[in-house]
Design a protein around this motif. Structure first.
Motif, PDB file in Angstrom:
ATOM      1  N   SER A 155       0.822  -1.207   0.000  1.00 39.86           N
ATOM      2  CA  SER A 155       0.000   0.000   0.000  1.00 39.86           C
ATOM      3  C   SER A 155       0.858   1.261   0.000  1.00 39.86           C
ATOM      4  O   SER A 155       0.449   2.302  -0.525  1.00 39.86           O
ATOM      5  CB  SER A 155      -0.934   0.011   1.219  1.00 39.86           C
ATOM      6  OG  SER A 155      -0.217   0.217   2.424  1.00 39.86           O
ATOM      7  N   LEU A 156       2.075   1.174   0.572  1.00 39.87           N
ATOM      8  CA  LEU A 156       2.952   2.350   0.660  1.00 39.87           C
ATOM      9  C   LEU A 156       4.234   2.214  -0.151  1.00 39.87           C
ATOM     10  O   LEU A 156       4.832   3.224  -0.519  1.00 39.87           O
ATOM     11  CB  LEU A 156       3.314   2.621   2.121  1.00 39.87           C
ATOM     12  CG  LEU A 156       2.160   3.054   3.033  1.00 39.87           C
ATOM     13  CD1 LEU A 156       2.657   3.228   4.463  1.00 39.87           C
ATOM     14  CD2 LEU A 156       1.517   4.344   2.544  1.00 39.87           C
ATOM     15  N   LEU A 157       4.650   0.987  -0.435  1.00 36.53           N
ATOM     16  CA  LEU A 157       5.924   0.781  -1.137  1.00 36.53           C
ATOM     17  C   LEU A 157       5.748   0.268  -2.560  1.00 36.53           C
ATOM     18  O   LEU A 157       6.743   0.047  -3.252  1.00 36.53           O
ATOM     19  CB  LEU A 157       6.803  -0.182  -0.340  1.00 36.53           C
ATOM     20  CG  LEU A 157       7.196   0.290   1.068  1.00 36.53           C
ATOM     21  CD1 LEU A 157       7.950  -0.806   1.812  1.00 36.53           C
ATOM     22  CD2 LEU A 157       8.020   1.564   1.019  1.00 36.53           C
ATOM     23  N   GLY A 158       4.500   0.070  -2.987  1.00 37.49           N
ATOM     24  CA  GLY A 158       4.251  -0.358  -4.358  1.00 37.49           C
ATOM     25  C   GLY A 158       4.038  -1.850  -4.483  1.00 37.49           C
ATOM     26  O   GLY A 158       4.497  -2.638  -3.644  1.00 37.49           O
ATOM     27  N   THR A 159       3.354  -2.249  -5.543  1.00 38.76           N
ATOM     28  CA  THR A 159       2.988  -3.657  -5.720  1.00 38.76           C
ATOM     29  C   THR A 159       4.186  -4.557  -6.024  1.00 38.76           C
ATOM     30  O   THR A 159       4.084  -5.772  -5.909  1.00 38.76           O
ATOM     31  CB  THR A 159       1.956  -3.801  -6.849  1.00 38.76           C
ATOM     32  OG1 THR A 159       2.484  -3.207  -8.054  1.00 38.76           O
ATOM     33  CG2 THR A 159       0.654  -3.094  -6.483  1.00 38.76           C
ATOM     34  N   GLY A 160       5.308  -3.973  -6.393  1.00 43.16           N
ATOM     35  CA  GLY A 160       6.497  -4.779  -6.670  1.00 43.16           C
ATOM     36  C   GLY A 160       7.275  -5.160  -5.431  1.00 43.16           C
ATOM     37  O   GLY A 160       8.208  -5.965  -5.501  1.00 43.16           O
ATOM     38  N   PHE A 161       6.900  -4.616  -4.282  1.00 43.88           N
ATOM     39  CA  PHE A 161       7.635  -4.896  -3.042  1.00 43.88           C
ATOM     40  C   PHE A 161       7.296  -6.296  -2.536  1.00 43.88           C
ATOM     41  O   PHE A 161       6.133  -6.666  -2.423  1.00 43.88           O
ATOM     42  CB  PHE A 161       7.274  -3.859  -1.974  1.00 43.88           C
ATOM     43  CG  PHE A 161       8.109  -3.972  -0.728  1.00 43.88           C
ATOM     44  CD1 PHE A 161       9.322  -3.315  -0.622  1.00 43.88           C
ATOM     45  CD2 PHE A 161       7.675  -4.744   0.342  1.00 43.88           C
ATOM     46  CE1 PHE A 161      10.096  -3.424   0.528  1.00 43.88           C
ATOM     47  CE2 PHE A 161       8.433  -4.859   1.492  1.00 43.88           C
ATOM     48  CZ  PHE A 161       9.649  -4.196   1.583  1.00 43.88           C
ATOM     49  N   LYS A 162       8.323  -7.065  -2.230  1.00 44.11           N
ATOM     50  CA  LYS A 162       8.160  -8.435  -1.750  1.00 44.11           C
ATOM     51  C   LYS A 162       8.620  -8.536  -0.296  1.00 44.11           C
ATOM     52  O   LYS A 162       9.815  -8.432  -0.005  1.00 44.11           O
ATOM     53  CB  LYS A 162       8.966  -9.409  -2.609  1.00 44.11           C
ATOM     54  CG  LYS A 162       8.663  -9.345  -4.096  1.00 44.11           C
ATOM     55  CD  LYS A 162       7.240  -9.781  -4.413  1.00 44.11           C
ATOM     56  CE  LYS A 162       6.999  -9.790  -5.912  1.00 44.11           C
ATOM     57  NZ  LYS A 162       5.582 -10.102  -6.241  1.00 44.11           N
ATOM     58  N   VAL A 163       7.680  -8.750   0.599  1.00 44.39           N
ATOM     59  CA  VAL A 163       8.014  -8.850   2.015  1.00 44.39           C
ATOM     60  C   VAL A 163       8.956 -10.021   2.271  1.00 44.39           C
ATOM     61  O   VAL A 163       9.881  -9.916   3.080  1.00 44.39           O
ATOM     62  CB  VAL A 163       6.735  -8.986   2.873  1.00 44.39           C
ATOM     63  CG1 VAL A 163       7.086  -9.244   4.333  1.00 44.39           C
ATOM     64  CG2 VAL A 163       5.894  -7.723   2.760  1.00 44.39           C
ATOM     65  N   THR A 164       8.748 -11.120   1.573  1.00 49.40           N
ATOM     66  CA  THR A 164       9.585 -12.301   1.794  1.00 49.40           C
ATOM     67  C   THR A 164      11.053 -12.030   1.479  1.00 49.40           C
ATOM     68  O   THR A 164      11.939 -12.636   2.076  1.00 49.40           O
ATOM     69  CB  THR A 164       9.097 -13.467   0.920  1.00 49.40           C
ATOM     70  OG1 THR A 164       9.006 -13.018  -0.444  1.00 49.40           O
ATOM     71  CG2 THR A 164       7.734 -13.953   1.377  1.00 49.40           C
ATOM     72  N   GLN A 165      11.322 -11.104   0.562  1.00 46.91           N
ATOM     73  CA  GLN A 165      12.697 -10.789   0.170  1.00 46.91           C
ATOM     74  C   GLN A 165      13.274  -9.602   0.942  1.00 46.91           C
ATOM     75  O   GLN A 165      14.488  -9.521   1.136  1.00 46.91           O
ATOM     76  CB  GLN A 165      12.753 -10.494  -1.332  1.00 46.91           C
ATOM     77  CG  GLN A 165      12.339 -11.661  -2.216  1.00 46.91           C
ATOM     78  CD  GLN A 165      12.265 -11.289  -3.683  1.00 46.91           C
ATOM     79  OE1 GLN A 165      12.725 -10.219  -4.086  1.00 46.91           O
ATOM     80  NE2 GLN A 165      11.691 -12.165  -4.498  1.00 46.91           N
ATOM     81  N   GLU A 166      12.412  -8.682   1.358  1.00 45.51           N
ATOM     82  CA  GLU A 166      12.880  -7.417   1.926  1.00 45.51           C
ATOM     83  C   GLU A 166      12.590  -7.258   3.412  1.00 45.51           C
ATOM     84  O   GLU A 166      12.890  -6.202   3.980  1.00 45.51           O
ATOM     85  CB  GLU A 166      12.243  -6.244   1.158  1.00 45.51           C
ATOM     86  CG  GLU A 166      12.486  -6.267  -0.345  1.00 45.51           C
ATOM     87  CD  GLU A 166      13.947  -6.067  -0.700  1.00 45.51           C
ATOM     88  OE1 GLU A 166      14.663  -5.400   0.069  1.00 45.51           O
ATOM     89  OE2 GLU A 166      14.380  -6.582  -1.749  1.00 45.51           O
TER      90      GLU A 166
END
Length: 211
Positions: free
Chosen positions: A146-157
């Motif tokens: 919602s704040l970092l964009g749809t390309g952001f991956k929690v599992t990686q970052e």
């Protein structure tokens, strides 16, 4: 879907925003939810924690993070060294999304769709603009994207400190506490959450030192 922007009072404080959210018709979730659930915490909070959407207990009680996931988060914050009383907690989406169980009265949580997240985003941005926190902790993919964009991956970052776009704050993403409760190895998942929150705590310490 019109979105919430027209319902968000410009230049409002947190209390005014919390009152106005109950009149929001920016998406259709208000039709089935008991009430809107806005964020809560001190108006001078330097840390904002953002979850996904209110759960069943939050919808019934009208307060964020009061269900099982909230209790687990409280415990993890203590272990990470973050003072819960100084944290503002909210969700990316302010109305409970659910489906009715086939039998009984149980309401089963559903993940909000992208259109609902975008529709509700003006409320979250208004909270951030009013509070102006040093750090935003994002719990789960819905909150993070919602704040970092749809390309952001929690599992990686997850656990990494990043700059929040368009706002003078840093952000740390991690898993949502509800995913810990669903995990087959709950203890390992919980410790991973605590470690990510410790990364967030290190940022808080840095910012407090500079003041």
């Amino acid at each position: 879907m019109a979105g919430a922007e027209e319902y968000v009072p410009a230049g409002a404080g947190i209390e005014e925003l919390a009152a106005a959210v109950h009149d929001c018709r920016g998406c259709d979730l208000y039709k089935d939810a008991t009430q809107a659930v806005f964020g809560e915490g001190p108006a001078n909070a330097t840390v904002v924690i953002v979850g996904e959407v209110p759960g069943d207990q939050e919808d019934r009680q009208g307060h964020p993070f009061v269900g099982p996931a909230g209790k687990l988060l409280d415990r993890a914050l203590v272990e990470a060294g973050i003072d819960r009383t100084k944290v503002y907690v909210t969700n990316a989406v302010k109305h409970f999304k659910f489906k009715q169980a086939e039998r009984g009265k149980r309401r089963i949580h559903q993940k909000p769709g992208r259109t609902e997240v975008v529709a509700c985003r003006p409320w979250l941005l208004a909270e951030l603009d009013t509070l102006r926190p040093d750090l935003v902790v994002l719990l789960g993919a819905t909150a993070a994207q919602s704040l970092l964009g749809t390309g952001f991956k929690v599992t990686q970052e997850r656990g990494k400190v990043v700059e929040l776009p368009e706002r003078p704050a840093r952000a740390v993403a991690t898993v949502h506490p509800s995913s810990v409760l669903r995990s087959d190895d709950r203890e390992a998942a919980y410790q991973g959450l605590v470690e990510d929150l410790k990364s967030a705590a290190s940022v808080i310490g840095q910012r407090q030192t500079r003041r």
